[in-house]
Design a protein around this motif. Sequence first.
Motif, PDB file in Angstrom:
ATOM      1  N   SER A   1       0.794  -1.232   0.000  1.00 54.02           N
ATOM      2  CA  SER A   1       0.000   0.000   0.000  1.00 54.02           C
ATOM      3  C   SER A   1       0.827   1.284   0.000  1.00 54.02           C
ATOM      4  O   SER A   1       0.370   2.319  -0.476  1.00 54.02           O
ATOM      5  N   ASN A   2       2.026   1.272   0.584  1.00 52.49           N
ATOM      6  CA  ASN A   2       2.845   2.494   0.753  1.00 52.49           C
ATOM      7  C   ASN A   2       2.172   3.538   1.641  1.00 52.49           C
ATOM      8  O   ASN A   2       2.512   4.723   1.583  1.00 52.49           O
ATOM      9  N   GLU A   3       1.228   3.111   2.495  1.00 49.49           N
ATOM     10  CA  GLU A   3       0.482   4.069   3.312  1.00 49.49           C
ATOM     11  C   GLU A   3       1.401   4.909   4.203  1.00 49.49           C
ATOM     12  O   GLU A   3       1.170   6.113   4.384  1.00 49.49           O
ATOM     13  N   ASN A   4       2.427   4.303   4.751  1.00 46.35           N
ATOM     14  CA  ASN A   4       3.317   5.008   5.681  1.00 46.35           C
ATOM     15  C   ASN A   4       4.569   5.566   5.011  1.00 46.35           C
ATOM     16  O   ASN A   4       5.485   6.035   5.691  1.00 46.35           O
ATOM     17  N   ASN A   5       4.599   5.528   3.705  1.00 47.37           N
ATOM     18  CA  ASN A   5       5.730   6.094   2.972  1.00 47.37           C
ATOM     19  C   ASN A   5       5.643   7.618   3.020  1.00 47.37           C
ATOM     20  O   ASN A   5       4.611   8.191   2.649  1.00 47.37           O
TER      21      ASN A   5
ATOM     22  N   ASP B   1       5.148  11.082  -1.612  1.00 48.17           N
ATOM     23  CA  ASP B   1       3.847  10.982  -2.260  1.00 48.17           C
ATOM     24  C   ASP B   1       4.029  11.075  -3.771  1.00 48.17           C
ATOM     25  O   ASP B   1       5.124  10.829  -4.293  1.00 48.17           O
ATOM     26  N   ASN B   2       2.981  11.469  -4.482  1.00 46.08           N
ATOM     27  CA  ASN B   2       3.058  11.491  -5.940  1.00 46.08           C
ATOM     28  C   ASN B   2       4.057  12.508  -6.482  1.00 46.08           C
ATOM     29  O   ASN B   2       4.523  12.359  -7.614  1.00 46.08           O
TER      30      ASN B   2
ATOM     31  N   GLN C   1       5.334   8.325  -5.861  1.00 51.63           N
ATOM     32  CA  GLN C   1       4.756   7.265  -5.039  1.00 51.63           C
ATOM     33  C   GLN C   1       3.244   7.448  -4.906  1.00 51.63           C
ATOM     34  O   GLN C   1       2.776   8.431  -4.338  1.00 51.63           O
TER      35      GLN C   1
ATOM     36  N   ARG D   1      -0.034   6.223  -3.104  1.00 51.11           N
ATOM     37  CA  ARG D   1      -0.245   5.579  -1.814  1.00 51.11           C
ATOM     38  C   ARG D   1      -1.718   5.223  -1.598  1.00 51.11           C
ATOM     39  O   ARG D   1      -2.606   5.997  -1.928  1.00 51.11           O
TER      40      ARG D   1
ATOM     41  N   THR E   1      -4.472   3.008   1.354  1.00 49.82           N
ATOM     42  CA  THR E   1      -4.591   2.523   2.728  1.00 49.82           C
ATOM     43  C   THR E   1      -4.233   1.039   2.787  1.00 49.82           C
ATOM     44  O   THR E   1      -4.433   0.289   1.828  1.00 49.82           O
ATOM     45  N   THR E   2      -3.727   0.629   3.925  1.00 52.44           N
ATOM     46  CA  THR E   2      -3.339  -0.773   4.100  1.00 52.44           C
ATOM     47  C   THR E   2      -4.557  -1.672   4.283  1.00 52.44           C
ATOM     48  O   THR E   2      -4.623  -2.775   3.729  1.00 52.44           O
TER      49      THR E   2
ATOM     50  N   ASP F   1      -1.993  13.314  -1.043  1.00 51.96           N
ATOM     51  CA  ASP F   1      -0.685  13.964  -1.140  1.00 51.96           C
ATOM     52  C   ASP F   1      -0.627  15.173  -0.215  1.00 51.96           C
ATOM     53  O   ASP F   1      -1.665  15.709   0.210  1.00 51.96           O
TER      54      ASP F   1
END
Length: 235
Positions: free
Chosen positions: A155-159, A162-163, A167, A169, A171-172, A209
């Motif tokens: 998911s990259n939720e906690n990355n 952003d775009n 990236q 993103r 939700t997990t 974002d």
Amino acid sequence: MKKLLVFALFSLCINTAQAQIFSGERVLNQQNFDQQRWSWGYFLGLNSYDFNFDYKNYNPSPLTGQDFAVETRTGFNVGLVGNLRLNNNFDLRLEPGVNFNTRGFQALRADANTYREISSTYVHIPLLVKFNANRLNNFRPFVVGGVSTSINLSSNENNPDDNSAGQFRMTTNSYYYEIGFGLDLYLYYFKLSPSIRGVFAINDELVRDADPNSLYTGNVEKMSSRAIFINFTFQ
């Protein structure tokens, strides 16, 4: 590809039903299978994921009639089945599995290259109620529906990126309702159940974002997944 798979499954169900009805076959396979309180199995299948968007202000591209384009691809499902017989016509089923899929995503209202490839690995856990028609020779049609949850391991939720850094993103955790139909085929050694199911997310899956005017997330009120599963269950 998706339409071809749906047509192939539907044709299989119809042809099998016709063969059983008109062949006059009376040799029953797996006669006591449905009398078991518990039964177990596994499934293999295909999936196709898409996105559904709700907008804050609907202002689509004049050329395409939409803000985003989603490229759907065919993915793969694998998992286990636990079935609890409630009575002759109703079963309660738990089908934990793993789904692999890749979607292409592009924002259309820009001249720059906005394409994103979104690869997802879902741990998908549905709790379903299966309604079975009465058995006719060696087949039995059914409809199935219920709710499910999934964990998106990609998911990259906690990355923190952003775009703006490339990236996309999500939700997990996501929640769905599901509905579908299929056919139980009682073969000599096992029961095979091809089925097709629609899966629809309930919650918003988009992580915004940092820029409130982001081309990717600024105008999105809600983004939710929807999917078609074609599974072949062996019990």
